[in-house]
Design a protein around this motif. Sequence first.
Motif, PDB file in Angstrom:
ATOM      1  N   LEU A 136       1.175   2.772   1.443  1.00 34.01           N
ATOM      2  CA  LEU A 136       1.471   1.567   0.656  1.00 34.01           C
ATOM      3  C   LEU A 136       1.309   0.326   1.511  1.00 34.01           C
ATOM      4  CD1 LEU A 136       2.626   0.263  -1.968  1.00 34.01           C
ATOM      5  CD2 LEU A 136       4.911   0.712  -1.066  1.00 34.01           C
ATOM      6  N   HIS A 137       0.620  -0.655   0.962  1.00 36.39           N
ATOM      7  CA  HIS A 137       0.489  -1.954   1.629  1.00 36.39           C
ATOM      8  C   HIS A 137       1.122  -3.004   0.713  1.00 36.39           C
ATOM      9  CE1 HIS A 137      -1.155  -4.986   4.281  1.00 36.39           C
ATOM     10  NE2 HIS A 137      -1.676  -5.616   3.237  1.00 36.39           N
ATOM     11  N   ALA A 138       2.227  -3.585   1.151  1.00 36.92           N
ATOM     12  CA  ALA A 138       2.935  -4.563   0.313  1.00 36.92           C
ATOM     13  C   ALA A 138       2.630  -5.978   0.791  1.00 36.92           C
ATOM     14  CB  ALA A 138       4.439  -4.304   0.368  1.00 36.92           C
ATOM     15  N   VAL A 139       2.240  -6.825  -0.150  1.00 39.91           N
ATOM     16  CA  VAL A 139       1.882  -8.208   0.172  1.00 39.91           C
ATOM     17  C   VAL A 139       2.780  -9.167  -0.604  1.00 39.91           C
ATOM     18  CG1 VAL A 139       0.018  -9.912   0.201  1.00 39.91           C
ATOM     19  CG2 VAL A 139      -0.533  -7.496   0.403  1.00 39.91           C
ATOM     20  N   ALA A 140       3.498 -10.004   0.122  1.00 37.20           N
ATOM     21  CA  ALA A 140       4.260 -11.079  -0.530  1.00 37.20           C
ATOM     22  C   ALA A 140       3.369 -12.315  -0.551  1.00 37.20           C
ATOM     23  CB  ALA A 140       5.544 -11.359   0.236  1.00 37.20           C
ATOM     24  N   ILE A 141       3.151 -12.860  -1.738  1.00 37.19           N
ATOM     25  CA  ILE A 141       2.300 -14.050  -1.845  1.00 37.19           C
ATOM     26  C   ILE A 141       3.199 -15.268  -2.016  1.00 37.19           C
ATOM     27  CG2 ILE A 141       0.386 -15.137  -3.071  1.00 37.19           C
ATOM     28  CD1 ILE A 141      -0.375 -12.196  -3.889  1.00 37.19           C
TER      29      ILE A 141
END
Length: 279
Positions: A36-41
């Motif tokens: 899983l790669h989680a990105v907060a924008i």
Amino acid sequence: MMKPMVSLSLATYPEANTPKTASNAVAVARRIGATLHAVAINVDIPDVSNALSSFLLDLPNKIREAEATSRSFGKNLLETVAKEALQGGVRLTTQELTAPPALIGDTAAEQCRYFDICLVGWAPDNQTARMIAEAVVFGSGRPTLLLPDATDVGALDHVVIAWDGSRVAARAVADARPFLELATMITVVTVTDEKPLPGQDIGERLAQGLRTRGLAAEAASIQAGARSIATAIQEHALEIGGKLLVMGGYGHSRVRDFVLGGATEGILSDLRLPILLSH
């Protein structure tokens, strides 16, 4: 065997995703054995101040406050994902990106192109989440799994396929393979009273093909009647115990304004279970 890679795009401003999105994303990754790669924008608001706006509105301060709020939401969400991933034994990488408000969705879509499946948290009144969902569905070139922000996704063991024999529906079935292979039950649902279909038994034909591949699949025909097609399909899926709905996403982008097909519009307006959309 290649491990799937899934990407989670997190909304932080003006409305942030809930922590439930984090736990649901980890549950999905764990289910299909994915990293899983989680990105907060986070939001980056262009400074439009001049002497007058500074004097009258204190705009630069308001902008700084908004950006700080966004970063804080993003940080908290990534921490939640990290905690859940550790507990669930899911390999995780995280990233923080910034984008102007109008480009949050595009930034998410560009990021998602490097992964197999994109995850987006969805809540009925969260416009930022909806903007990200639309941009990712139509701009990433990847299947997008919309996760309800309020309920647990659970095991996703009964997969319902909305089937009309179209190109986008076929694309969705191919994209759903990691979930279909793990399903204990697959139901192919065809709505018979909405539009002309390419044949009488198209649902049974797809179900037969899935059975030939060693999967437990059956076909069902339903009528929408007075309901919208999105409501009819989701209500039927929930009635039969469906945990994941797979369907093609109809629509195209006109310079950041999405023109959606009826079913896709209905799904995005009223999501009742996790939905894998492919465009």
